[in-house]
Scaffold this motif. Structure first.
Motif, PDB file in Angstrom:
ATOM      1  N   GLU A 309     -10.834   8.894   2.237  1.00 28.71           N
ATOM      2  CA  GLU A 309      -9.509   9.290   2.716  1.00 28.71           C
ATOM      3  C   GLU A 309      -9.075   8.363   3.842  1.00 28.71           C
ATOM      4  O   GLU A 309      -9.649   8.378   4.930  1.00 28.71           O
ATOM      5  CB  GLU A 309      -9.546  10.743   3.209  1.00 28.71           C
ATOM      6  CG  GLU A 309      -9.937  11.733   2.119  1.00 28.71           C
ATOM      7  CD  GLU A 309     -10.147  13.135   2.653  1.00 28.71           C
ATOM      8  OE1 GLU A 309     -10.469  13.265   3.854  1.00 28.71           O
ATOM      9  OE2 GLU A 309      -9.989  14.101   1.891  1.00 28.71           O
ATOM     10  N   GLY A 310      -8.055   7.534   3.561  1.00 27.01           N
ATOM     11  CA  GLY A 310      -7.518   6.646   4.574  1.00 27.01           C
ATOM     12  C   GLY A 310      -6.363   7.286   5.316  1.00 27.01           C
ATOM     13  O   GLY A 310      -6.308   8.509   5.490  1.00 27.01           O
ATOM     14  N   ILE A 311      -5.425   6.470   5.762  1.00 33.43           N
ATOM     15  CA  ILE A 311      -4.274   6.939   6.521  1.00 33.43           C
ATOM     16  C   ILE A 311      -3.006   6.467   5.823  1.00 33.43           C
ATOM     17  O   ILE A 311      -2.885   5.283   5.488  1.00 33.43           O
ATOM     18  CB  ILE A 311      -4.307   6.393   7.961  1.00 33.43           C
ATOM     19  CG1 ILE A 311      -5.572   6.862   8.688  1.00 33.43           C
ATOM     20  CG2 ILE A 311      -3.058   6.825   8.734  1.00 33.43           C
ATOM     21  CD1 ILE A 311      -5.760   6.226  10.051  1.00 33.43           C
ATOM     22  N   GLU A 312      -2.095   7.360   5.596  1.00 33.15           N
ATOM     23  CA  GLU A 312      -0.835   6.979   4.956  1.00 33.15           C
ATOM     24  C   GLU A 312      -0.107   5.944   5.811  1.00 33.15           C
ATOM     25  O   GLU A 312       0.064   6.125   7.018  1.00 33.15           O
ATOM     26  CB  GLU A 312       0.046   8.210   4.772  1.00 33.15           C
ATOM     27  CG  GLU A 312       1.325   7.932   3.996  1.00 33.15           C
ATOM     28  CD  GLU A 312       2.135   9.186   3.742  1.00 33.15           C
ATOM     29  OE1 GLU A 312       3.186   9.082   3.067  1.00 33.15           O
ATOM     30  OE2 GLU A 312       1.711  10.278   4.199  1.00 33.15           O
ATOM     31  N   GLY A 313       0.285   4.849   5.177  1.00 28.51           N
ATOM     32  CA  GLY A 313       0.929   3.762   5.887  1.00 28.51           C
ATOM     33  C   GLY A 313      -0.031   2.833   6.602  1.00 28.51           C
ATOM     34  O   GLY A 313       0.384   1.870   7.258  1.00 28.51           O
ATOM     35  N   ASP A 314      -1.322   3.113   6.475  1.00 26.49           N
ATOM     36  CA  ASP A 314      -2.353   2.280   7.116  1.00 26.49           C
ATOM     37  C   ASP A 314      -3.571   2.252   6.190  1.00 26.49           C
ATOM     38  O   ASP A 314      -4.633   2.756   6.506  1.00 26.49           O
ATOM     39  CB  ASP A 314      -2.723   2.857   8.484  1.00 26.49           C
ATOM     40  CG  ASP A 314      -3.738   2.000   9.223  1.00 26.49           C
ATOM     41  OD1 ASP A 314      -3.695   0.769   9.083  1.00 26.49           O
ATOM     42  OD2 ASP A 314      -4.587   2.578   9.941  1.00 26.49           O
ATOM     43  N   GLU A 315      -3.382   1.649   5.037  1.00 30.85           N
ATOM     44  CA  GLU A 315      -4.377   1.679   3.974  1.00 30.85           C
ATOM     45  C   GLU A 315      -5.676   0.980   4.383  1.00 30.85           C
ATOM     46  O   GLU A 315      -5.672  -0.098   4.973  1.00 30.85           O
ATOM     47  CB  GLU A 315      -3.790   0.992   2.731  1.00 30.85           C
ATOM     48  CG  GLU A 315      -4.589   1.169   1.469  1.00 30.85           C
ATOM     49  CD  GLU A 315      -3.854   0.588   0.275  1.00 30.85           C
ATOM     50  OE1 GLU A 315      -3.447   1.362  -0.612  1.00 30.85           O
ATOM     51  OE2 GLU A 315      -3.672  -0.644   0.243  1.00 30.85           O
ATOM     52  N   PHE A 316      -6.809   1.613   4.089  1.00 29.33           N
ATOM     53  CA  PHE A 316      -8.098   0.956   4.238  1.00 29.33           C
ATOM     54  C   PHE A 316      -8.244  -0.001   3.050  1.00 29.33           C
ATOM     55  O   PHE A 316      -8.021   0.399   1.912  1.00 29.33           O
ATOM     56  CB  PHE A 316      -9.238   1.961   4.217  1.00 29.33           C
ATOM     57  CG  PHE A 316      -9.213   2.979   5.332  1.00 29.33           C
ATOM     58  CD1 PHE A 316      -8.226   2.973   6.310  1.00 29.33           C
ATOM     59  CD2 PHE A 316     -10.190   3.960   5.402  1.00 29.33           C
ATOM     60  CE1 PHE A 316      -8.206   3.912   7.331  1.00 29.33           C
ATOM     61  CE2 PHE A 316     -10.184   4.900   6.416  1.00 29.33           C
ATOM     62  CZ  PHE A 316      -9.185   4.886   7.380  1.00 29.33           C
ATOM     63  N   LYS A 317      -8.651  -1.232   3.308  1.00 24.09           N
ATOM     64  CA  LYS A 317      -8.628  -2.217   2.226  1.00 24.09           C
ATOM     65  C   LYS A 317      -9.913  -3.021   2.127  1.00 24.09           C
ATOM     66  O   LYS A 317     -10.707  -3.079   3.066  1.00 24.09           O
ATOM     67  CB  LYS A 317      -7.441  -3.163   2.413  1.00 24.09           C
ATOM     68  CG  LYS A 317      -7.440  -3.927   3.727  1.00 24.09           C
ATOM     69  CD  LYS A 317      -6.168  -4.739   3.881  1.00 24.09           C
ATOM     70  CE  LYS A 317      -6.138  -5.504   5.207  1.00 24.09           C
ATOM     71  NZ  LYS A 317      -4.886  -6.267   5.381  1.00 24.09           N
ATOM     72  N   SER A 340      -7.689   8.373  -1.377  1.00 20.44           N
ATOM     73  CA  SER A 340      -6.299   8.374  -0.935  1.00 20.44           C
ATOM     74  C   SER A 340      -6.132   7.349   0.170  1.00 20.44           C
ATOM     75  O   SER A 340      -6.899   7.334   1.132  1.00 20.44           O
ATOM     76  CB  SER A 340      -5.874   9.770  -0.431  1.00 20.44           C
ATOM     77  OG  SER A 340      -6.656  10.174   0.668  1.00 20.44           O
ATOM     78  N   HIS A 341      -5.172   6.448  -0.021  1.00 19.21           N
ATOM     79  CA  HIS A 341      -4.844   5.425   0.959  1.00 19.21           C
ATOM     80  C   HIS A 341      -6.043   4.518   1.259  1.00 19.21           C
ATOM     81  O   HIS A 341      -6.257   4.072   2.396  1.00 19.21           O
ATOM     82  CB  HIS A 341      -4.314   6.049   2.248  1.00 19.21           C
ATOM     83  CG  HIS A 341      -3.262   7.091   2.019  1.00 19.21           C
ATOM     84  ND1 HIS A 341      -2.037   6.783   1.443  1.00 19.21           N
ATOM     85  CD2 HIS A 341      -3.249   8.432   2.251  1.00 19.21           C
ATOM     86  CE1 HIS A 341      -1.314   7.895   1.347  1.00 19.21           C
ATOM     87  NE2 HIS A 341      -2.032   8.892   1.822  1.00 19.21           N
ATOM     88  N   VAL A 342      -6.845   4.273   0.228  1.00 26.51           N
ATOM     89  CA  VAL A 342      -7.997   3.373   0.309  1.00 26.51           C
ATOM     90  C   VAL A 342      -7.951   2.474  -0.916  1.00 26.51           C
ATOM     91  O   VAL A 342      -7.736   2.947  -2.030  1.00 26.51           O
ATOM     92  CB  VAL A 342      -9.330   4.147   0.341  1.00 26.51           C
ATOM     93  CG1 VAL A 342     -10.518   3.197   0.336  1.00 26.51           C
ATOM     94  CG2 VAL A 342      -9.392   5.050   1.570  1.00 26.51           C
ATOM     95  N   ARG A 343      -8.166   1.174  -0.718  1.00 23.86           N
ATOM     96  CA  ARG A 343      -8.072   0.227  -1.830  1.00 23.86           C
ATOM     97  C   ARG A 343      -9.263  -0.737  -1.793  1.00 23.86           C
ATOM     98  O   ARG A 343      -9.701  -1.151  -0.721  1.00 23.86           O
ATOM     99  CB  ARG A 343      -6.772  -0.560  -1.749  1.00 23.86           C
ATOM    100  CG  ARG A 343      -6.554  -1.557  -2.893  1.00 23.86           C
ATOM    101  CD  ARG A 343      -5.139  -2.103  -2.883  1.00 23.86           C
ATOM    102  NE  ARG A 343      -4.163  -1.037  -3.084  1.00 23.86           N
ATOM    103  CZ  ARG A 343      -3.821  -0.561  -4.281  1.00 23.86           C
ATOM    104  NH1 ARG A 343      -4.367  -1.075  -5.378  1.00 23.86           N
ATOM    105  NH2 ARG A 343      -2.916   0.390  -4.381  1.00 23.86           N
TER     106      ARG A 343
END
Length: 393
Positions: A309-317, A340-343
């Motif tokens: 689980e990442g942060i919306e608008g601050d994607e873990f990449k 979610s919000h991780v790529r």
């Protein structure tokens, strides 16, 4: 109700301990390897200072006296404190003992935190503590340092503590720690934690994580190498925690050769951990989480393989999984992976990561996006099936 405790200090330069590594919430021990042989010109046994390894005798003074003596060799090549087989009670406590608070000092909060982590104001000093140290090694031959962390957790949860709980090991202005400050205090203090290696750790933690980075990482965390980790009967295996307001970064982390057994959540990223020192943090100070690689990870009796689980608008990449096999319990009703919000990228992962953000393979095009993968990994990937990569434990 104010509690009273004992403390084991580690305040010397160039010390070598035959001991073990422990993390609050469970018992961890380091598995000895003959490949790690350290030589010190001076050596002394803890028994020479009157310590008794019967699991009953309190040896705090013996350890303090031994360390005071060994400190005299800090400018003479260092020294080794040998703790033979046995149960050595030190810096510990029981609920009916009549000890004084002088034995477990209360100290100022870390400057990068601004206050106690759990309670405003001061904090208890850690069991094993040192600052401005160099060349310090804590190792052993299948030993265990048991800090009785469950007692601290119970007192904390029942509201019986007046000050923040201590860590089991705290080394300040030294080369070991995977925290780097809390929100605006950590950003201002600007002391990153970097170039850290954690090798050959075995243990369990029923209430927390075997290895955790953060959530206080506002000064930055980078170049972390975790290898040969075995966790069992635990709540969470490896966890990276952060939150809006932290700022800072966690990047360039390589985790390899891991075995999980009966772990509820094998790998977990938490982007909204919350908890702030005060109301002065900047919610727009977003952390950067990138280039984190998990390689050669096996597990059985797993509840959830990955909760990312990442942060919306601050994607873990650039989060990468290579050769990961996590056997999920048959009665588990949860999806093995949740993202979610991780790529990132994955290859040879079972169960397969079905999240769209992990749809591309690592090889051949994305190996440079994954931290810690060598040219040898790229060569092995060419024409090989998945099975030769499986670890033997």
């Amino acid at each position: 109700m104010k509690r009273s405790f004992l403390l084991w200090y580690v305040l010397l330069v160039q010390a070598f301990f035959y001991g073990a590594w422990y993390s609050v919430g469970g018992s961890l021990h380091c598995e000895y390897s003959n490949s790690v042989i350290l030589h010190r010109p001076h050596s002394v046994s803890i028994t020479e200072f009157g310590a008794v390894g019967d699991g009953v005798t309190l040896n705090t003074k013996a350890f303090q006296n031994a360390l005071f003596y060994l400190n005299s060799f800090s400018d003479k090549g260092g020294a080794k404190l040998f703790v033979p087989a046995g149960q050595w009670l030190t810096g510990s406590f029981d609920l009916i003992s009549h000890l004084t608070s002088e034995n477990w000092p209360v100290v100022d909060p870390l400057p990068s935190y601004g206050r106690g982590r759990e309670l405003p104001g001061r904090r208890h000093r850690s069991l094993i503590y040192g600052q401005n140290l160099t060349d310090v090694v804590i190792t052993g031959e299948n030993g265990t340092i048991d800090g009785q962390g469950s007692v601290w957790w119970d007192w904390f949860r029942n509201g019986e503590l007046n000050y923040t709980r201590p860590h089991i090991v705290e080394l300040i202005n030294t080369t070991v720690s995977i925290k780097s400050g809390w929100d605006e205090y950590g950003i201002s203090y600007a002391r990153p934690s970097s170039k850290i290696k954690i090798n050959r750790v075995t243990g369990q933690t029923t209430s927390s994580s075997g290895i955790a980075i953060g959530s206080e990482m506002s000064g930055g965390v980078s170049d972390i190498y975790i290898k040969d980790l075995h966790l069992f009967n635990s709540n969470t295996g490896i966890r990276i925690k952060t939150s809006p307001g932290r700022g800072g970064y966690v990047r360039n982390v390589h985790v390899s050769n891991v075995k999980f057994h009966n772990v509820q959540k094998a790998i977990r990223f938490t982007g909204k951990y919350g908890e702030h020192p005060d109301e002065n943090f900047d919610p727009k100070a977003l952390p950067v989480i990138e280039k984190i690689t998990f390689e050669n990870v096996n597990g059985e009796g797993i509840g959830v393989a990955g909760l990312l689980e990442g942060i919306e608008g601050d994607e873990f990449k650039n989060i990468c999984f290579l050769n990961v096999t996590l056997i999920v319990k048959k009665n588990s009703k949860k999806a093995p992976w949740k993202c979610s919000h991780v790529r990132g990228y994955s290859q040879w992962v079972s169960p397969e990561i079905t999240c769209d953000s992990f749809g591309e393979n690592i090889f051949p095009e994305h190996s440079s996006d994954c931290f810690g993968l060598s040219e040898n990994d790229l060569e092995k990937s060419s024409g090989l099936s998945r099975s030769p990569w499986l670890l033997s434990w």
